[in-house]
Design a protein around this motif. Structure first.
Motif, PDB file in Angstrom:
ATOM      1  N   UNK A 123       0.870  -1.177   0.000  1.00 17.06           N
ATOM      2  CA  UNK A 123       0.000   0.000   0.000  1.00 17.06           C
ATOM      3  C   UNK A 123       0.907   1.227   0.000  1.00 17.06           C
ATOM      4  N   UNK A 124       0.382   2.345  -0.471  1.00 20.90           N
ATOM      5  CA  UNK A 124       1.219   3.544  -0.473  1.00 20.90           C
ATOM      6  C   UNK A 124       0.380   4.811  -0.348  1.00 20.90           C
ATOM      7  N   UNK A 137       4.595   8.513  -8.410  1.00 20.22           N
ATOM      8  CA  UNK A 137       5.972   8.020  -8.404  1.00 20.22           C
ATOM      9  C   UNK A 137       6.134   6.724  -7.614  1.00 20.22           C
ATOM     10  N   UNK A 138       5.582   6.663  -6.402  1.00 17.53           N
ATOM     11  CA  UNK A 138       5.758   5.459  -5.584  1.00 17.53           C
ATOM     12  C   UNK A 138       5.022   4.275  -6.186  1.00 17.53           C
ATOM     13  N   UNK A 167       9.738  -4.244   0.655  1.00 16.11           N
ATOM     14  CA  UNK A 167       9.265  -5.362   1.472  1.00 16.11           C
ATOM     15  C   UNK A 167       7.757  -5.546   1.307  1.00 16.11           C
ATOM     16  N   UNK A 168       7.311  -6.666   0.781  1.00 13.03           N
ATOM     17  CA  UNK A 168       5.875  -6.913   0.631  1.00 13.03           C
ATOM     18  C   UNK A 168       5.139  -6.852   1.966  1.00 13.03           C
ATOM     19  N   UNK A 197       9.604   4.844   0.694  1.00 18.50           N
ATOM     20  CA  UNK A 197      10.111   4.318   1.955  1.00 18.50           C
ATOM     21  C   UNK A 197       8.957   3.810   2.809  1.00 18.50           C
ATOM     22  N   UNK A 198       9.232   2.834   3.670  1.00 21.67           N
ATOM     23  CA  UNK A 198       8.212   2.344   4.591  1.00 21.67           C
ATOM     24  C   UNK A 198       7.778   3.501   5.484  1.00 21.67           C
ATOM     25  N   UNK A 199       6.463   3.698   5.585  1.00 20.52           N
ATOM     26  CA  UNK A 199       5.908   4.813   6.351  1.00 20.52           C
ATOM     27  C   UNK A 199       5.143   4.288   7.564  1.00 20.52           C
ATOM     28  N   UNK A 200       4.914   5.177   8.499  1.00 19.49           N
ATOM     29  CA  UNK A 200       4.180   4.829   9.711  1.00 19.49           C
ATOM     30  C   UNK A 200       2.685   4.951   9.451  1.00 19.49           C
TER      31      UNK A 200
END
Length: 272
Positions: free
Chosen positions: A183-184, A221-222, A236-237, A245-248
């Motif tokens: 997800x993004x 973009x992401x 990372x799936x 980047x991995x987000x909170x």
């Protein structure tokens, strides 16, 4: 090897921008949108295939899934990008709150109907969420259709949290079988996603405010990065991303029992 990439909500905004960025020679691009005119215009411009589907009607989502499964032996990337902020509480023809159905229930149905083919293709599934999952959500697993209490922003925040919970549970269930889900958050993008919202949100995302927002291409973009890079290597799936980047996310996004409950309730709602 040529790939097949399916993008929903591709007639405008982030989806259209992503489609243009992913229109590689040799690959098969499939754009899905609600507006016949806009969707076909994008498809013609990019020499892509197109499907017209309104996510407020789950029968159309079922027709879409059947059409995709019949036409494409493999789907390498499924980008569940369709969504938006609605105005007042409204029920769809299926009897569900509109924001919840368009943003979560319809893409859940589409993905689960295609799951066998996605597994066989070792596909990447990308779900467009939003940081609204942290700041707007007031999530109640026992009131997914917001019958007890409703506000447009809360409904949107809840739906965007659902996108992340769905991503994590999809990865838990099917990651070992070949699926790579993510997800993004695209950022605050100047697009038409608030077109059906209330006057305050229309003003907040209106012409003047758009000067300070990301372009649809920047917002995409992401998504494009996730679609074109290597899961398990570059990313990372099962995670939620922003700016590559991995987000909170909302603390509730990390509760496995909540993700499983959402899946089971969603499946019951769409009779999967």
């Amino acid at each position: 090897m040529a790939r097949t990439i399916v993008i929903t909500g591709a007639s405008d905004g982030i989806g259209a921008a992503a489609a243009k960025m992913l229109a590689y020679p040799g690959d098969r691009l499939v754009v899905v949108g609600r507006s016949p005119q806009k969707t076909r215009a994008i498809a013609e411009e990019l020499e892509a295939d197109s499907f017209i589907t309104d996510f407020t009607d789950l029968s159309q989502v079922r027709e879409l899934a059947a059409g995709l499964a019949e036409k494409y032996p493999r789907i390498d990337v499924l980008a569940n990008n369709a969504g938006g902020i609605m105005a007042g509480r409204e029920l769809t023809v299926d009897g569900h709150e509109k924001t919840f159905q368009v943003n979560h229930l319809a893409p859940f149905l589409l993905t689960t109907l295609l799951i066998e083919g996605l597994v066989a293709s070792r596909a990447t599934v990308i779900n467009t969420s939003s940081r609204a999952n942290r700041f707007m959500a007031r999530f109640d697993i026992d009131d997914l259709d917001a019958a007890k209490k409703y506000s447009a922003n809360t409904a949107y925040g809840n739906a965007k949290l659902c996108n992340i919970l769905f991503t994590r549970e999809l990865q838990r269930r099917y990651g070992d079988h070949g699926i790579s889900a993510a997800a993004f958050h695209p950022g605050v993008v100047a697009s038409g996603f608030s077109a059906e919202s209330n006057p305050i949100n229309k003003l907040a995302y209106g012409t003047l405010a758009r000067r300070f927002m990301l372009s649809p291409a920047q917002g995409a973009d992401t998504l494009v990065w996730l679609a074109t890079s290597v899961p398990g290597g570059d990313w990372t799936p099962g995670e939620y991303y922003a700016k590559r980047k991995v987000a909170k996310a909302n603390p509730l996004a990390y509760r496995p029992e909540l993700a499983e409950s959402l899946w089971e309730q969603s499946a019951a709602m769409v009779a999967v």
